[in-house]
Design an enzyme around this catalytic site. Structure first.
Site, PDB file in Angstrom:
ATOM      1  N   ALA A   1       0.771  -1.237   0.000  1.00 55.45           N
ATOM      2  CA  ALA A   1       0.000   0.000   0.000  1.00 55.45           C
ATOM      3  C   ALA A   1       0.805   1.291   0.000  1.00 55.45           C
ATOM      4  CB  ALA A   1      -0.947   0.008   1.204  1.00 55.45           C
ATOM      5  N   ALA A   2       2.026   1.284   0.534  1.00 54.26           N
ATOM      6  CA  ALA A   2       2.773   2.544   0.661  1.00 54.26           C
ATOM      7  C   ALA A   2       3.013   3.170  -0.719  1.00 54.26           C
ATOM      8  CB  ALA A   2       4.086   2.296   1.370  1.00 54.26           C
TER       9      ALA A   2
ATOM     10  N   GLY B   1      -1.500   6.380  -1.550  1.00 52.69           N
ATOM     11  CA  GLY B   1      -2.380   7.128  -2.449  1.00 52.69           C
ATOM     12  C   GLY B   1      -3.585   6.323  -2.906  1.00 52.69           C
TER      13      GLY B   1
ATOM     14  N   ASP C   1       2.169  -3.124   4.247  1.00 51.67           N
ATOM     15  CA  ASP C   1       3.433  -2.854   3.587  1.00 51.67           C
ATOM     16  C   ASP C   1       4.523  -3.508   4.410  1.00 51.67           C
ATOM     17  OD1 ASP C   1       4.308  -0.955   1.155  1.00 51.67           O
ATOM     18  OD2 ASP C   1       5.943  -1.099   2.611  1.00 51.67           O
TER      19      ASP C   1
ATOM     20  N   ASP D   1       4.694  -8.808   5.245  1.00 51.29           N
ATOM     21  CA  ASP D   1       4.877  -9.283   3.882  1.00 51.29           C
ATOM     22  C   ASP D   1       3.544  -9.849   3.410  1.00 51.29           C
ATOM     23  OD1 ASP D   1       5.444 -10.601   1.531  1.00 51.29           O
ATOM     24  OD2 ASP D   1       6.956 -11.938   2.382  1.00 51.29           O
TER      25      ASP D   1
ATOM     26  N   CYS E   1       3.543  -0.393 -12.160  1.00 49.17           N
ATOM     27  CA  CYS E   1       3.903   0.816 -12.910  1.00 49.17           C
ATOM     28  C   CYS E   1       5.050   0.466 -13.856  1.00 49.17           C
ATOM     29  CB  CYS E   1       4.256   1.972 -11.975  1.00 49.17           C
ATOM     30  SG  CYS E   1       5.522   1.593 -10.751  1.00 49.17           S
TER      31      CYS E   1
END
Length: 438
Positions: A256-257, A260, A277, A303, A375
């Site tokens: 999640a970190a 956003g 995270d 994890d 990404c």
């Protein structure tokens, strides 16, 4: 490029050389900038971004001018100056000023190297046309990316690879996500205009600024009215929620970190969100983000793939897996990424992604949805990863509503690959696959 011109250029060049040396030794630019004095950080970041975007050319030029590499601190300063002197760059300094200040920086860093740096840079200016022409014949120098990266893009995107490499060498826009609980993009544009800022709305809650600004200049940022998030990343929450998750639905944000996407989920719906995270320091950023937006989620340092260590045995209605990846889709924002990655990293990261998919799928409720995203523009971390997963799991299918966007390219028209709701917003490179459990 915006730099703090109130500081001597020699000082900024010295800090930039430190940052470039750190990147060449395998450290992230962010970590290097954290060690930079606060008053020099903005200018150092601006110069470092420019140097890293032209580092391939600079390395080829230095090899031409000085085949035997000097010591790393000296080499980093030479490369920084050569990159800033390269034709077509954005450095806001005249060539003679850059040379003079680079020599001054050399005297401060390693006095004996000053004559060497002066000779190399002045010879570059005398022979620049020939050196630039020669660099253009070197694959890495011509595109300012490692050769293995270029070859991989050629295989994955035979029609778009050159446009992708070119796009990576330009700055990404500053994109905002307007808090859906408080306003719309059109309404926030009015607030921007009142603050003397311009932008353009895309969709209901996305705004692309005409020019980047510090977040302190954004109206209502501290109060949680708006957040900084790329347009491609803003697709995650609405894709996972789809036509609507019931109030109180259990949702896992597995990696999640900095938070956003967690925040966006909670802005759009009343959900019971668990944000994981593996890094406690990065987990604290999620808490900070949620606190600014007055949102609540449970956060756990763990994890995600080791479900036995944190799962309570109750299945999730939806899972967001923003998996660790090469970050090859966000090179415009992180120009150090291309120089930090190695070919073997893609295999290692792909293995991690597969492990996370296989670990999280069993804790998804029947009929539930898992959104896998990276990404990355490399197909090994996107389409090929999902194709392999669907072969392994007979109870997994691609959801039809909404359809999975697949690969999004950091090109204004998505490389004419397929329609995208982000046309014109110049989004980052991403991959999305929405999976449903039968």
């Amino acid at each position: 490029m915006t730099a703090n011109l109130s500081l001597p250029l020699a000082e900024l060049l010295s800090h930039t050389a430190d940052a470039v040396q750190a990147v060449r030794q395998g450290h992230s630019l962010n970590d290097a900038l954290d060690r930079c004095p606060a008053d020099a950080r903005p200018g150092t970041q601006a110069l470092s971004f420019q140097v890293l975007r032209w580092l391939g050319c600079a390395q080829a030029a230095r090899a031409w001018l000085a085949p035997k590499a000097p010591p790393p601190p000296v080499d980093a300063l030479v490369l920084s100056a050569l990159a800033l002197l390269w034709p077509g760059g954005e450095a806001p300094y005249a060539a003679h000023t850059l040379v003079d200040q680079a020599v001054s920086a050399a005297r401060q860093r390693h006095k004996a190297s000053a004559p060497f740096i002066n000779a190399v840079l002045r010879r570059f200016l005398r022979e620049r046309d020939a050196i630039v022409e020669a660099a253009g014949r070197d694959l890495a120098a011509a595109h300012n990316h490692p050769a293995w990266w270029i070859k991989r893009l050629k295989v994955d995107w035979p029609e778009q690879w050159q446009a992708l490499l070119e796009a990576n060498n330009h700055r990404a826009p500053m994109t905002l996500r307007v808090n859906a609980r408080r306003s719309t993009a059109a309404q926030y544009l009015e607030r921007l205009r009142e603050a003397g800022l311009g932008g353009q709305a895309f969709g209901t809650h996305t705004v692309v600024l005409d020019l980047p600004v510090p977040v302190t200049r954004l109206p209502g940022f501290a109060e949680g009215d708006v957040s900084v998030q790329d347009a491609a990343a803003q697709l995650a929450a609405p894709l996972l929620i789809g036509d609507g998750l019931p109030a109180g639905a259990r949702v896992l944000d597995a990696c999640a970190a900095p938070g956003g996407k967690t925040a966006h989920l909670l802005e759009l719906a009343d959900l019971d969100v668990l944000a994981l995270d593996s890094d406690p320091a990065r987990l604290a950023r999620i808490d900070d983000t949620l606190g600014r937006l007055s949102l609540k989620a449970r956060t756990v340092a763990a994890d995600a793939g080791d479900t036995a260590a944190w799962w309570d045995g109750q299945a999730f209605d939806a899972i967001l897996l923003d998996a660790p990846c090469s970050a090859s889709g966000i090179v415009r924002r992180h120009p150090d990424v291309r120089w930090l990655r190695r070919p073997s990293d893609i295999t290692t990261l792909s293995d991690t992604q597969a492990r996370l998919l296989d670990a999280l799928w069993p804790i998804l409720a029947p009929g539930g949805r898992l959104l896998y995203c990276t990404c990355s523009v490399f197909k090994a971390e996107g389409q090929h990863q999902i194709d392999a997963f669907l072969q392994r799991r007979s109870d997994a299918i691609l959801a039809k509503h909404p359809p999975s966007p697949g690969h999004l390219l950091p090109l204004p028209d998505n490389g004419s690959k397929a329609a995208t709701p982000l046309l014109g917003a110049s989004p980052d490179g991403f991959f999305y696959a929405l999976l449903q459990k039968r």
